[in-house]
Design a protein around this motif. Structure first.
Motif, PDB file in Angstrom:
ATOM      1  N   TYR A  46     -36.184  -8.768 -34.141  1.00  0.00           N
ATOM      2  CA  TYR A  46     -36.650  -7.675 -34.997  1.00  0.00           C
ATOM      3  C   TYR A  46     -36.930  -6.466 -34.117  1.00  0.00           C
ATOM      4  CZ  TYR A  46     -40.918  -9.783 -33.137  1.00  0.00           C
ATOM      5  OH  TYR A  46     -41.860 -10.325 -32.290  1.00  0.00           O
ATOM      6  N   ARG A  47     -36.938  -5.286 -34.722  1.00  0.00           N
ATOM      7  CA  ARG A  47     -37.261  -4.085 -33.971  1.00  0.00           C
ATOM      8  C   ARG A  47     -38.770  -4.022 -33.732  1.00  0.00           C
ATOM      9  NH1 ARG A  47     -34.483   0.055 -37.999  1.00  0.00           N
ATOM     10  NH2 ARG A  47     -35.333  -1.552 -39.387  1.00  0.00           N
ATOM     11  N   GLY A  48     -39.149  -3.877 -32.462  1.00  0.00           N
ATOM     12  CA  GLY A  48     -40.554  -3.754 -32.133  1.00  0.00           C
ATOM     13  C   GLY A  48     -41.086  -2.363 -32.423  1.00  0.00           C
ATOM     14  N   VAL A  49     -42.383  -2.202 -32.253  1.00  0.00           N
ATOM     15  CA  VAL A  49     -43.017  -0.917 -32.546  1.00  0.00           C
ATOM     16  C   VAL A  49     -42.576   0.179 -31.581  1.00  0.00           C
ATOM     17  CG1 VAL A  49     -45.033  -2.077 -33.515  1.00  0.00           C
ATOM     18  CG2 VAL A  49     -45.069  -1.378 -31.118  1.00  0.00           C
ATOM     19  N   ASP A  50     -42.002  -0.207 -30.455  1.00  0.00           N
ATOM     20  CA  ASP A  50     -41.551   0.752 -29.457  1.00  0.00           C
ATOM     21  C   ASP A  50     -40.088   1.130 -29.631  1.00  0.00           C
ATOM     22  OD1 ASP A  50     -40.777  -1.845 -28.848  1.00  0.00           O
ATOM     23  OD2 ASP A  50     -40.969  -1.600 -26.680  1.00  0.00           O
ATOM     24  N   ARG A  51     -39.507   0.769 -30.764  1.00  0.00           N
ATOM     25  CA  ARG A  51     -38.090   1.031 -31.014  1.00  0.00           C
ATOM     26  C   ARG A  51     -37.929   1.839 -32.298  1.00  0.00           C
ATOM     27  NH1 ARG A  51     -33.490  -0.693 -28.885  1.00  0.00           N
ATOM     28  NH2 ARG A  51     -31.625  -0.844 -30.183  1.00  0.00           N
ATOM     29  N   ASP A  52     -36.927   2.726 -32.340  1.00  0.00           N
ATOM     30  CA  ASP A  52     -36.669   3.494 -33.554  1.00  0.00           C
ATOM     31  C   ASP A  52     -36.515   2.550 -34.743  1.00  0.00           C
ATOM     32  OD1 ASP A  52     -36.708   5.855 -32.169  1.00  0.00           O
ATOM     33  OD2 ASP A  52     -34.527   6.102 -32.061  1.00  0.00           O
ATOM     34  N   GLY A  53     -37.258   2.835 -35.793  1.00  0.00           N
ATOM     35  CA  GLY A  53     -37.199   1.997 -36.979  1.00  0.00           C
ATOM     36  C   GLY A  53     -38.197   0.865 -36.974  1.00  0.00           C
ATOM     37  N   GLY A  54     -38.866   0.628 -35.831  1.00  0.00           N
ATOM     38  CA  GLY A  54     -39.870  -0.427 -35.762  1.00  0.00           C
ATOM     39  C   GLY A  54     -41.234   0.072 -36.199  1.00  0.00           C
ATOM     40  N   CYS A  59     -46.069  -8.993 -27.964  1.00  0.00           N
ATOM     41  CA  CYS A  59     -46.943  -7.898 -28.434  1.00  0.00           C
ATOM     42  C   CYS A  59     -46.229  -6.968 -29.406  1.00  0.00           C
ATOM     43  CB  CYS A  59     -47.501  -7.106 -27.255  1.00  0.00           C
ATOM     44  SG  CYS A  59     -48.597  -8.065 -26.183  1.00  0.00           S
ATOM     45  N   TRP A  60     -45.301  -7.508 -30.196  1.00  0.00           N
ATOM     46  CA  TRP A  60     -44.551  -6.735 -31.191  1.00  0.00           C
ATOM     47  C   TRP A  60     -43.751  -5.608 -30.543  1.00  0.00           C
ATOM     48  CZ3 TRP A  60     -49.872  -7.617 -31.722  1.00  0.00           C
ATOM     49  CH2 TRP A  60     -50.242  -8.596 -32.661  1.00  0.00           C
ATOM     50  N   GLN A  61     -43.406  -5.750 -29.260  1.00  0.00           N
ATOM     51  CA  GLN A  61     -42.700  -4.704 -28.528  1.00  0.00           C
ATOM     52  C   GLN A  61     -41.404  -5.241 -27.929  1.00  0.00           C
ATOM     53  OE1 GLN A  61     -45.472  -2.050 -26.121  1.00  0.00           O
ATOM     54  NE2 GLN A  61     -46.876  -3.703 -26.660  1.00  0.00           N
ATOM     55  N   THR A  62     -40.312  -4.608 -28.269  1.00  0.00           N
ATOM     56  CA  THR A  62     -39.004  -5.034 -27.787  1.00  0.00           C
ATOM     57  C   THR A  62     -38.910  -4.964 -26.269  1.00  0.00           C
ATOM     58  OG1 THR A  62     -37.980  -4.289 -29.854  1.00  0.00           O
ATOM     59  CG2 THR A  62     -36.531  -4.550 -27.945  1.00  0.00           C
ATOM     60  N   SER A  63     -39.586  -4.000 -25.658  1.00  0.00           N
ATOM     61  CA  SER A  63     -39.509  -3.849 -24.205  1.00  0.00           C
ATOM     62  C   SER A  63     -40.164  -5.001 -23.455  1.00  0.00           C
ATOM     63  CB  SER A  63     -40.163  -2.530 -23.776  1.00  0.00           C
ATOM     64  OG  SER A  63     -41.540  -2.504 -24.141  1.00  0.00           O
ATOM     65  N   ILE A  64     -41.016  -5.757 -24.130  1.00  0.00           N
ATOM     66  CA  ILE A  64     -41.695  -6.886 -23.489  1.00  0.00           C
ATOM     67  C   ILE A  64     -40.915  -8.182 -23.668  1.00  0.00           C
ATOM     68  CG2 ILE A  64     -43.775  -8.326 -23.538  1.00  0.00           C
ATOM     69  CD1 ILE A  64     -45.379  -5.847 -24.145  1.00  0.00           C
ATOM     70  N   ALA A  65     -40.413  -8.413 -24.873  1.00  0.00           N
ATOM     71  CA  ALA A  65     -39.691  -9.675 -25.120  1.00  0.00           C
ATOM     72  C   ALA A  65     -38.774  -9.532 -26.320  1.00  0.00           C
ATOM     73  CB  ALA A  65     -40.678 -10.821 -25.345  1.00  0.00           C
ATOM     74  N   ASP A  66     -37.737 -10.364 -26.330  1.00  0.00           N
ATOM     75  CA  ASP A  66     -36.888 -10.490 -27.506  1.00  0.00           C
ATOM     76  C   ASP A  66     -36.656 -11.970 -27.764  1.00  0.00           C
ATOM     77  OD1 ASP A  66     -34.929 -11.361 -25.702  1.00  0.00           O
ATOM     78  OD2 ASP A  66     -33.859  -9.454 -25.694  1.00  0.00           O
ATOM     79  N   ARG A  67     -35.735 -12.278 -28.662  1.00  0.00           N
ATOM     80  CA  ARG A  67     -35.541 -13.667 -29.096  1.00  0.00           C
ATOM     81  C   ARG A  67     -35.128 -14.588 -27.957  1.00  0.00           C
ATOM     82  NH1 ARG A  67     -31.047 -10.756 -30.289  1.00  0.00           N
ATOM     83  NH2 ARG A  67     -28.981 -11.692 -30.054  1.00  0.00           N
ATOM     84  N   LYS A  68     -34.538 -14.028 -26.891  1.00  0.00           N
ATOM     85  CA  LYS A  68     -34.051 -14.839 -25.778  1.00  0.00           C
ATOM     86  C   LYS A  68     -35.176 -15.588 -25.056  1.00  0.00           C
ATOM     87  CE  LYS A  68     -29.759 -13.651 -26.355  1.00  0.00           C
ATOM     88  NZ  LYS A  68     -28.791 -14.649 -26.905  1.00  0.00           N
ATOM     89  N   LEU A  69     -36.402 -15.113 -25.222  1.00  0.00           N
ATOM     90  CA  LEU A  69     -37.533 -15.791 -24.593  1.00  0.00           C
ATOM     91  C   LEU A  69     -37.713 -17.205 -25.141  1.00  0.00           C
ATOM     92  CD1 LEU A  69     -39.871 -15.311 -22.566  1.00  0.00           C
ATOM     93  CD2 LEU A  69     -41.273 -14.604 -24.517  1.00  0.00           C
TER      94      LEU A  69
END
Length: 284
Positions: A88-96, A58-68
């Protein structure tokens, strides 16, 4: 009469609790801890065909990253195919959000061309594979040449992608934003496309870029309860009408997690399509 067979979908722990394989190298394309690419290299010494892999969440780092994507990346490596698994930085991360999530994906993809010689990667045979939200980003990466000239997301020499395979993707952000049942919710889309812009979809949603001029395969599970099936069929209609070559592959007894589990029918079909696309691109 025999009872109908019931389908029990895989859960995320069914996938993530397995022993985790490891990549051969990790590349940085920026200072943030999410601005990384994992490189998976088969033992073959000839130039390696490449899958550019994009995770969802869902474009959110807190849900998943590349390790999935580690398990299918390892499966492709064992099959003789290199993997460039981007983060990539998700929408829930600074700079995302906008533009950061998009510029990160673009920089991560373009870094492949920078490091191709180092890892003996064949730039004439690059297939993008994205899961869920990553399906949207994989299609967007393939369509960057169609971005409006005024878009800050444009780059001078975007990586050339020969083929895109979207696994349970969300290519149409306008339709996703209008669909509360989309599995990611609607608020995340506003963060992704940017607020206060006259037309936030013009350089972010794939239908606005059609035709992207790249063959596309969409693989969707008929029992996917996270991404509604109509997200695929509605996009297929728009892309086909625009003149793109796009095919929908509907996999029975398949939910959302099965799409990136290496033992499944869905992943077997994906690998078949990857091999076919790499073979075709090698002839061009």
């Amino acid at each position: 009469m025999a009872a109908a067979k019931s389908f029990t979908p895989l859960t995320w722990p069914d996938l993530t609790s397995r022993p985790r394989p490891t990549p051969d190298a990790t590349v940085s394309y920026g200072p943030d801890r999410m601005q990384k690419v994992d490189v998976w290299l088969p033992k073959r010494t000839v130039k390696r065909p490449v899958v550019l892999m994009v995770h969802g969440g869902c474009w959110q780092t807190s849900i998943a990253d590349r390790k999935l994507m580690d398990w299918i990346a390892a499966d492709l490596r064992a099959d003789g195919i290199a993997v460039w698994n981007i983060d990539y930085r998700g929408v829930d991360r600074d700079g995302g959000g906008y533009p950061g999530t998009f510029t990160d994906a673009a920089q991560a993809a373009d870094q492949l061309a920078v490091d191709a010689k180092k890892y003996n990667l064949d730039l004439t045979r690059v297939v993008a594979v994205g899961h869920s939200a990553g399906g949207h980003l994989a299609l967007w990466l393939a369509g960057r040449s169609k971005l409006p000239k005024t878009s800050p997301l444009r780059t001078a020499k975007p990586l050339k992608i020969a083929h895109v395979i979207s696994l349970g993707g969300l290519p149409d952000l306008e339709a996703t934003a209008a669909s509360p049942d989309n599995g990611c919710g609607t608020e995340v889309i506003a963060k992704l496309v940017g607020t206060g812009r006259t037309d936030p979809y013009t350089d972010t949603s794939i239908p606005r870029l059609l035709p992207i001029g790249v063959p596309q395969d969409l693989i969707n599970g008929r029992e996917d309860r996270i991404i509604p099936y109509r997200m695929a069929t509605n996009y297929i209609a728009k892309a086909s009408k625009a003149g793109d070559k796009v095919i929908l592959h509907t996999i029975p007894d398949t939910g959302h997690v099965e799409l990136i589990a290496p033992e499944t029918l869905a992943w077997g079909e994906t690998k078949r399509l990857i091999r076919a696309a790499l073979s075709e691109s090698g002839k061009q």
